[in-house]
Design an enzyme around this catalytic site. Sequence first.
Site, PDB file in Angstrom:
ATOM      1  N   TYR A 141       0.839  -1.203   0.000  1.00 60.03           N
ATOM      2  CA  TYR A 141       0.000   0.000   0.000  1.00 60.03           C
ATOM      3  C   TYR A 141       0.874   1.253   0.000  1.00 60.03           C
ATOM      4  O   TYR A 141       0.626   2.206  -0.749  1.00 60.03           O
ATOM      5  CB  TYR A 141      -0.917  -0.011   1.220  1.00 60.03           C
ATOM      6  N   LYS A 145       0.977   4.112  -2.895  1.00 60.50           N
ATOM      7  CA  LYS A 145       0.727   5.524  -2.617  1.00 60.50           C
ATOM      8  C   LYS A 145       1.915   6.392  -3.032  1.00 60.50           C
ATOM      9  O   LYS A 145       1.733   7.535  -3.451  1.00 60.50           O
ATOM     10  CB  LYS A 145       0.399   5.718  -1.130  1.00 60.50           C
TER      11      LYS A 145
END
Length: 242
Positions: A141, A145
């Site tokens: 994640y 990002k």
Amino acid sequence: MNLHGSTALVTGSNRGIGRAFTTELLRRGAKVYATARRPELVDVPGVEVLRLDITDQASVEAAAAAAGDVDVLINNAASTAGGDLLGGDLRAVREVVDSNFWGTLAMVRAFAPVLARNGGGAILNVLSAAAWTTVEGNSAYAAAKSAQWGLTNGIRAELAAQGTQVTALVPGLTATESMEAFAREHGLDLPEGALNDPADLVRLALDGLEAGEVEVLDRYGVQAKALLAGPPRSFDLSGISG
């Protein structure tokens, strides 16, 4: 940019930060397209609901065709459950990159001409302070990002000529269903006051958008960006306090 009288489209409107965006945009006098993969779950009165899967090109193109009056695009929808890069399920890693990077890019490419026709408008991408650090247990994640942050900086430069404002919201821990599920899964006891309230975060984001800010940071975002000046570090969830 004045949001009163604008027309906004919000991805992932059925819960959490996305739902808070739709509610606050309505309060500020905007027309709102509230989108979700399962549109039947959108429960905000006064919005126009559209089905949208940002990882499906046909779905993205259909939304752009249906919402031709949009001048504010809020890219909020994204998978958060990537897991570890090395030990995690590779399908989950691909999913988190597909939604955060490729899904955001698909939305921008589809709606950039719409925004241009409507005077330039604005794009707000919901990023994460994890983009500037990493997160043990969910490094996929954080990497996704980071890629989305680079994407945001790139499109800001490319869309400047058509007068499109591009703003990044870079928050830390927020009281969403996905964050609470992650905390339960990893046995984290987050104290009261440690998590952003989605409504407060959205007000901060839209205030920044209206003020023309390039990046809008909460306290975690400020801390994470400061860390970029030193050696790479992980975001220490165990040390969070209210």
